[in-house]
Design a protein around this motif. Structure first.
Motif, mmCIF file in Angstrom:
data_model
loop_
_atom_site.group_PDB
_atom_site.id
_atom_site.type_symbol
_atom_site.label_atom_id
_atom_site.label_comp_id
_atom_site.label_asym_id
_atom_site.label_seq_id
_atom_site.Cartn_x
_atom_site.Cartn_y
_atom_site.Cartn_z
ATOM 1 N N HIS A 6 0.819 -1.225 0.000
ATOM 2 C CA HIS A 6 0.000 0.000 0.000
ATOM 3 C C HIS A 6 0.846 1.266 0.000
ATOM 4 C CE1 HIS A 6 -3.231 -2.739 0.689
ATOM 5 N NE2 HIS A 6 -2.698 -3.148 1.852
ATOM 6 N N ILE A 7 1.885 1.278 -0.803
ATOM 7 C CA ILE A 7 2.744 2.477 -0.858
ATOM 8 C C ILE A 7 2.071 3.542 -1.712
ATOM 9 C CG2 ILE A 7 4.921 3.395 -1.771
ATOM 10 C CD1 ILE A 7 5.533 1.762 0.641
ATOM 11 N N SER A 8 1.922 4.737 -1.102
ATOM 12 C CA SER A 8 1.376 5.873 -1.860
ATOM 13 C C SER A 8 2.230 7.099 -1.604
ATOM 14 C CB SER A 8 -0.056 6.199 -1.412
ATOM 15 O OG SER A 8 -0.912 5.166 -1.806
ATOM 16 N N LYS A 9 2.380 7.887 -2.645
ATOM 17 C CA LYS A 9 3.082 9.153 -2.458
ATOM 18 C C LYS A 9 2.373 10.217 -3.253
ATOM 19 C CE LYS A 9 7.614 11.350 -2.480
ATOM 20 N NZ LYS A 9 7.671 11.704 -1.080
ATOM 21 N N PRO A 57 7.641 7.389 1.273
ATOM 22 C CA PRO A 57 6.253 7.546 0.783
ATOM 23 C C PRO A 57 5.429 8.258 1.845
ATOM 24 C CG PRO A 57 6.566 5.347 1.651
ATOM 25 C CD PRO A 57 7.886 6.057 1.808
ATOM 26 N N ASN A 58 4.231 8.709 1.476
ATOM 27 C CA ASN A 58 3.356 9.298 2.470
ATOM 28 C C ASN A 58 2.614 8.221 3.247
ATOM 29 O OD1 ASN A 58 3.537 11.207 0.000
ATOM 30 N ND2 ASN A 58 3.035 12.533 1.755
ATOM 31 N N GLU A 59 2.520 7.066 2.625
ATOM 32 C CA GLU A 59 1.729 5.999 3.243
ATOM 33 C C GLU A 59 2.319 4.661 2.837
ATOM 34 O OE1 GLU A 59 -2.840 7.369 3.337
ATOM 35 O OE2 GLU A 59 -2.439 5.587 2.081
ATOM 36 N N GLY A 60 2.107 3.672 3.655
ATOM 37 C CA GLY A 60 2.480 2.323 3.234
ATOM 38 C C GLY A 60 3.561 1.699 4.089
ATOM 39 N N ARG A 61 3.873 0.456 3.741
ATOM 40 C CA ARG A 61 4.801 -0.327 4.545
ATOM 41 C C ARG A 61 5.836 -0.935 3.619
ATOM 42 N NH1 ARG A 61 4.931 -3.270 9.397
ATOM 43 N NH2 ARG A 61 6.220 -5.150 9.112
ATOM 44 N N TYR A 62 7.099 -0.963 4.107
ATOM 45 C CA TYR A 62 8.187 -1.474 3.289
ATOM 46 C C TYR A 62 8.999 -2.421 4.161
ATOM 47 C CZ TYR A 62 12.649 -1.170 0.616
ATOM 48 O OH TYR A 62 13.796 -1.430 -0.074
ATOM 49 N N ASP A 63 9.052 -3.723 3.745
ATOM 50 C CA ASP A 63 9.888 -4.688 4.460
ATOM 51 C C ASP A 63 11.082 -5.049 3.605
ATOM 52 O OD1 ASP A 63 8.445 -5.164 6.917
ATOM 53 O OD2 ASP A 63 6.843 -5.874 5.580
ATOM 54 N N PHE A 64 12.251 -4.982 4.226
ATOM 55 C CA PHE A 64 13.479 -5.327 3.526
ATOM 56 C C PHE A 64 14.087 -6.486 4.293
ATOM 57 C CE2 PHE A 64 17.935 -4.698 2.248
ATOM 58 C CZ PHE A 64 17.801 -4.447 0.900
ATOM 59 N N PHE A 65 14.208 -7.642 3.649
ATOM 60 C CA PHE A 65 14.640 -8.860 4.349
ATOM 61 C C PHE A 65 13.856 -9.049 5.645
ATOM 62 C CE2 PHE A 65 18.590 -8.435 1.801
ATOM 63 C CZ PHE A 65 18.560 -9.691 1.231
ATOM 64 N N GLY A 66 12.548 -8.835 5.546
ATOM 65 C CA GLY A 66 11.692 -9.095 6.687
ATOM 66 C C GLY A 66 11.712 -8.025 7.771
ATOM 67 N N GLN A 67 12.537 -6.992 7.588
ATOM 68 C CA GLN A 67 12.560 -5.931 8.597
ATOM 69 C C GLN A 67 11.758 -4.748 8.074
ATOM 70 O OE1 GLN A 67 16.971 -6.014 8.782
ATOM 71 N NE2 GLN A 67 16.618 -5.535 10.938
ATOM 72 N N SER A 68 10.970 -4.162 8.972
ATOM 73 C CA SER A 68 10.157 -3.027 8.539
ATOM 74 C C SER A 68 11.034 -1.767 8.491
ATOM 75 C CB SER A 68 9.001 -2.827 9.515
ATOM 76 O OG SER A 68 8.366 -1.614 9.210
ATOM 77 N N VAL A 69 11.259 -1.271 7.260
ATOM 78 C CA VAL A 69 12.196 -0.166 7.054
ATOM 79 C C VAL A 69 11.759 1.092 7.791
ATOM 80 C CG1 VAL A 69 13.173 1.350 5.300
ATOM 81 C CG2 VAL A 69 12.961 -1.098 4.854
ATOM 82 N N TYR A 70 10.446 1.374 7.784
ATOM 83 C CA TYR A 70 10.000 2.654 8.349
ATOM 84 C C TYR A 70 9.881 2.632 9.867
ATOM 85 C CZ TYR A 70 9.234 3.465 3.443
ATOM 86 O OH TYR A 70 9.438 3.579 2.107
ATOM 87 N N ASP A 71 10.061 1.455 10.461
ATOM 88 C CA ASP A 71 10.051 1.420 11.917
ATOM 89 C C ASP A 71 11.460 1.495 12.497
ATOM 90 O OD1 ASP A 71 7.365 1.227 11.890
ATOM 91 O OD2 ASP A 71 7.334 -0.974 11.863
ATOM 92 N N MET A 72 12.443 1.529 11.582
ATOM 93 C CA MET A 72 13.832 1.538 12.054
ATOM 94 C C MET A 72 14.274 2.943 12.424
ATOM 95 S SD MET A 72 15.897 -0.559 9.277
ATOM 96 C CE MET A 72 15.175 -2.049 8.660
ATOM 97 N N LYS A 73 15.340 2.952 13.208
ATOM 98 C CA LYS A 73 15.994 4.243 13.465
ATOM 99 C C LYS A 73 16.772 4.652 12.219
ATOM 100 C CE LYS A 73 16.448 4.571 18.381
ATOM 101 N NZ LYS A 73 16.960 3.619 19.352
ATOM 102 N N GLU A 74 16.942 5.966 12.054
ATOM 103 C CA GLU A 74 17.624 6.517 10.896
ATOM 104 C C GLU A 74 18.998 5.864 10.677
ATOM 105 O OE1 GLU A 74 16.669 8.909 8.729
ATOM 106 O OE2 GLU A 74 18.596 8.922 7.685
#
Lengths: 229, 813
Positions: A6-9, A57-74
């Motif tokens: 559900h990635i939207s920008k 993105p403004n919305e959505g979820r991105y998993d990279f190798f099973g890790q949620s990218v947007y929940d990570m620290k910078e």
């Protein structure tokens, strides 16, 4: 490897959202060679930048190798990015003030690789692309194809598992372009590097193992069906 | 990583030659100026700190605090030192020193020169760290007829330094006396308050007439200072009670006397007290007068502020140019971010660059400062040297300066450039140009500083001219002053006068006992008229003085050499005196005043004439009540000779010959009165020159920066200019387009700077009793000049891009 949900920008123009990407859902397995196609303004580059973690993105979820990218620290995300992703641009984007050797070396500097090790790694890369003789030249002294080779060498130096290419042959003539595409194919097949390229050209897209079509920020339906196969 | 950053920095410097030149030359000039001022400040603030005991050495001063006056005086009586050592166990040693006041004749192997002679107690060499290179200075000063020389003086007198045991004849009073050189010391550092070239024994001084008179006399001073070495644990300097007790025990009648004189009402704090002034405070406390120069620390800080202003302007050039160039650097930032650089690393890179530049600039600036040092010394009236051994602190100050300059100049661009988002940066979407608000404010700020300095300079110059051309009550031009102090002037004068008057090149000659116009001290006393006592300054002169000086008589008559009574009680007063005593021109002539002498003695004086107000002093002060009188036995020290206008060289040759005939053993020393009097305004002259140079450098640097910005704007707007030209814009309209924005900034700066400068100079002028009013034209002139200079700078760049072929420009886009 990559799962977009559900990635939207969008950008607000005159108070109304103007969608660049709308509800993109995409899964990419390790070892794939994916081509993203579509007309100008369809959102190809934005999608690539989002996958490359250069854009959000403004919305959505991105998993990279099973890790949620947007929940990570910078910082964590930066590390993930540095270790795994290499970028290649249409306009090569080499640093004008640095010569070939130094341009290729740059990513290693940001990963705190030791000097002796850097030397060996850059040396290997120069060998591999047959540009040892050009290592002291500056970008302005190279042809477009040569510059792009340096660009690819730079993207590969840190041994990424994912290579992102934004119209890599767009500024090259057809012969040079073909060589680059052959190289991509070889990298994908022999070294198992996952490649995602944005391209205008059907011919280039053929080198890949899969392709998707973007139009007005959406993945076209019939291709999506193909993916689910 | 560091070398990688250095590499990029170097290549960028080499690639952008014009901008690098602007940056480096601007920063070098700014730093060069700053280094000079820094050297000056370090020199002034390290005065007397080279003595190992500096922290425990104090000078005894007398502090006077009355409603009318507060201030200190370091000249104490001769019994002070021995008494204070005897009374306080925490005083480890004392040394009295009399700095040389007037030049004495010194004869070595029949060569006569003039030199000041100082006298000191031998303890001086135990307390202070003056280095001896031959002999033993301490034992030398125990002998009455022995002197200590500095290296420089020894070389001047003998041509060598191994002169211990050699003979020096010094004319004390009427005849030469033999002295033996007991020691030679290293030259005195430039930052020392205590100075001597020939130092005699204090014992000699105490054996002289003056010394014997002063012995045991607590109310008399022979102009010597008393230094004390205190125990490191002593609290005497802070203990006002002990010092007061000390004063009472040695000057028991003082309280009664001051009560009688009406200075003290018996209540409240006692108006006079002893004070121990730390040695480190001697140079930087103008409130306590002594023989050496003092400086108000405020002045040092103002100089540092001016230097900082110059440096800030140069730093701002770096900042604005870096921001202006940001689009060229954006791509690099983008790529680095894409290849994994963090923001901190990029900030580090840009700061490395600006610090590298600042290292270059400091090196160049130091070279520049060394080249300019002789000129600066002249400007500042100092003899400074770049000496890391004299000023070890310069080293880390320079290092700190390098770092600070690099950081200050580079910090803003570093943060702005490193904040670029990679995708936008790579796609060349970033265009800051020179047009963000912050950069604009910086440019305006540069011009505010420049304009303030230039207005200040103009006002200072005007005030200086005003002071010099004020009617001072006599004609100072064409008056030659012969310094006859120390010669047999009383014998020479009548004969010299005859010879001068026989020559038509001279319009008159007169003599006086006191110097005038060189600020060397005045004599004066209290006068009583109708029960009121006022202070009056007195000049002992001979009969022709008023005529020679061309003073204007307003009432009464001049001294008459035929009348012997004129040497008894006749005085000629000035208008200020009349005003002080409530007299008018009509009532003054014939009025009788009582002159106070020692021991309440009153002597009658009669006013025979009134002259227009005159001023031998700086016009900073108001004209004071002054008078002339004719002593029966004039002891002239100065001859005043009025030349007829024209070339003075033949007249001078005549005077040389006449003097040689009368006093062959003394060289003729002379000066011109107008030049002597200009020395009152050395301070003003120095400041107007410092401000003038600073202002000039500021506006130059500001324009240098403007030039760089204009060049960048032209490049950044190439496409726009091309399109406008294709659409039919004229060259002048494009020049206007490009210049307008910058000129607006200068105009804003002018609007801000004018009231600031006015306030500043208004405050400054308050210190003068005679001052100009600040004219509006000063502001207009400065504004017009600033705008013009800025326009020429920008216009040249604008014109270049305006006449370029648009087809070519558009193709490259």
């Amino acid at each position: 490897m990559i799962a977009l949900q559900h990635i939207s920008k969008w950008y607000n123009i005159g108070g109304k959202p103007n969608f660049v990407l709308k509800d993109i859902n995409l899964n990419i397995q390790e070892g794939e060679f994916l081509s993203i196609m579509g007309p100008s303004g369809s959102g190809k580059s934005t999608l690539l930048n989002i996958i490359g973690m250069l854009d959000l993105p403004n919305e959505g979820r991105y998993d990279f190798f099973g890790q949620s990218v947007y929940d990570m620290k910078e910082k964590h995300r930066q590390d993930l990015y540095k270790k795994n992703i290499g970028f290649i641009f249409q306009a090569y984007h080499l640093i004008d003030e640095l010569n070939v050797y130094e341009n290729i070396e740059t990513p290693l500097l940001y990963q705190n690789v030791k000097s002796s090790e850097r030397k060996a790694m850059v040396g290997d890369m120069l060998d591999r692309f047959n540009i040892v003789g050009k290592k002291d030249l500056f970008p302005s002294q190279l042809s477009g194809g040569q510059q792009q080779l340096v660009g690819i060498a730079r993207a590969l130096i840190a041994k990424p598992r994912l290579l992102l290419a934004d119209e890599p042959t767009g500024n090259l003539n057809s012969k040079q372009g073909e060589e680059i595409m052959q190289l991509f194919k070889q990298l994908n097949e022999e070294e198992g590097i996952t490649i995602i390229q944005v391209t205008h050209s059907e011919k280039n897209a053929e080198y890949g193992s899969r392709k998707i079509d973007l139009l007005d920020g959406r993945i076209q339906q019939h291709i999506k069906e193909n993916i689910s196969l | 990583m560091f070398f990688h950053n250095l590499k990029i920095a170097f290549r960028n410097l080499a690639k952008q030659k014009v901008l690098s030149f602007i940056n480096i030359s601007g920063l070098s000039i700014g730093l060069g100026c700053f280094v000079l001022f820094l050297l000056f400040a370090v020199h002034e603030f390290t005065y007397d700190r080279f003595h190992q005991n500096a922290a425990n050495i104090y000078r005894v001063a007398e502090w006077i605090q009355t409603p009318e006056r507060q201030g200190g005086d370091a000249f104490g009586g001769t019994p002070l030192g021995p008494a204070i050592k005897a009374d306080f166990s925490d005083v480890k040693a004392y040394a009295r020193i009399q700095a040389g006041f007037d030049d004495k004749f010194v004869r070595v192997n029949n060569d006569v020169t003039r030199s000041k002679i100082s006298f000191a107690d031998p303890q001086l060499f135990k307390m202070f760290s003056f280095k001896t290179i031959a002999g033993d200075a301490f034992t030398a000063l125990n002998d009455k007829q022995t002197v200590v020389l500095t290296k420089e003086k020894a070389i001047q007198l003998f041509g060598r330094t191994d002169v211990v045991g050699s003979r020096v004849d010094i004319k004390m009073g009427e005849q030469y006396e033999p002295f033996v050189v007991g020691a030679v010391t290293e030259d005195i550092p430039s930052n020392s308050s205590i100075r001597y070239s020939i130092l005699g024994s204090y014992a000699y001084l105490m054996a002289s007439d003056m010394g014997r008179q002063s012995d045991g006399n607590w109310h008399m001073t022979i102009g010597s200072e008393t230094y004390l070495l205190l125990d490191s644990k002593s609290n005497l300097a802070q203990d006002a009670g002990r010092l007061a007790q000390f004063r009472r025990s040695h000057m028991p009648g003082e309280e009664e006397e001051l009560k009688k004189m009406g200075v003290w009402d018996g209540k409240g704090p006692f108006p006079v007290r002893f004070l121990l002034q730390p040695l480190k405070d001697v140079h930087t406390n103008p409130a306590i007068g002594g023989p050496s120069d003092t400086i108000d620390p405020k002045i040092i800080w103002i100089l540092i502020a001016i230097a900082s202003a110059i440096l800030i302007i140069a730093c701002i050039n770096f900042t604005t140019i870096a921001i202006g160039r940001s689009s060229a650097r954006a791509k690099e930032v983008g790529i680095k971010k894409v290849t994994g650089s963090r923001r901190g690393q990029l900030i580090g890179q840009f700061l490395t660059e600006s610090i590298l530049l600042s290292v270059f600039a400091v090196i160049l600036g130091c070279v520049l400062a060394m080249l300019l040092l002789p000129f600066f010394n002249q400007l500042a009236g100092r003899e400074l040297h770049f000496s890391f051994s004299q000023f070890p602190q310069l080293l880390w100050l320079l290092l700190a300066l390098t770092l600070l300059t690099g950081l200050f100049a580079g910090i803003y661009p570093a943060f702005v450039l490193s904040s670029f988002r990679p995708i936008e940066a790579i796609k060349n979407k970033i265009r800051l140009g020179g047009s963000n608000l912050f950069t604009k404010s910086l440019v305006s700020f540069q011009f505010v500083l420049s304009i303030v300095l230039i207005i200040s300079t103009l006002v200072l110059l005007q005030q200086l001219k005003f002071l010099r051309t004020q009617n001072i009550g006599f004609q100072k031009e064409n008056v030659l002053v012969v310094d006859a102090d120390g010669t047999d002037a009383k014998k020479i004068y009548p004969l010299f006068r005859q010879m001068v008057l026989s020559n038509t090149a001279f319009a008159g000659i007169s003599a006086s006992e006191m110097g005038m116009g060189e600020g060397k001290g005045l004599m004066g006393t209290g006068f009583q008229y109708e029960g009121e006592t006022k202070g009056v300054i007195m000049y002992p002169v001979d009969a022709g003085f008023l005529k020679t000086m061309k003073m204007q008589l307003l009432a009464g008559r001049d001294f008459n050499p035929e009348l012997t009574t004129d040497t008894v009680d006749a005085i000629i007063a000035n208008e200020a005196l009349l005003k002080d005593f409530g007299l008018t021109l009509s009532t003054a002539v014939g009025a009788e005043l009582k002159e106070r002498r020692f021991g309440d003695q009153l002597i009658s004086r009669r006013i025979i004439g009134v002259v227009r107000n005159f001023n031998y002093a700086s016009l900073k002060q108001e004209v004071r009540p002054q008078m002339f009188f004719q002593p029966p036995q004039l002891q002239p020290t100065k001859f005043y000779i009025r030349l007829r206008s024209g070339d003075p060289s033949t007249a001078l040759a005549f005077l040389q010959a006449a003097w040689k005939k009368l006093a062959p053993e003394f060289p003729l020393r002379y000066s011109f009165l107008d030049e002597d009097m200009n020395r009152f305004y050395v301070f003003e002259e120095r400041w107007s020159r410092v401000a003038g140079w600073a202002g000039g450098i500021c506006i130059f640097l500001a324009c240098l920066g403007l030039f760089g910005l204009a060049a960048l704007t032209a490049v950044n707007r190439t496409k726009e200019i091309g399109i406008r030209k294709v659409l039919g814009a004229s060259v002048s309209s494009i020049v206007t387009l490009l210049s307008k924005d910058f000129l607006k900034l200068v105009l804003i700066a002018f609007v801000i700077a004018s009231p600031l400068a006015w306030l500043l100079m208004h405050k400054f002028l308050q210190e003068y009793a005679y001052r100009i009013s600040i004219g509006w034209w000063v502001f207009i002139l400065t504004g017009v000049v600033a705008l013009l200079v800025a326009f020429v700078t920008i216009g040249s760049q604008a014109l270049k891009s305006a006449v370029a072929n648009p087809a070519k420009n558009l193709r490259t886009e």
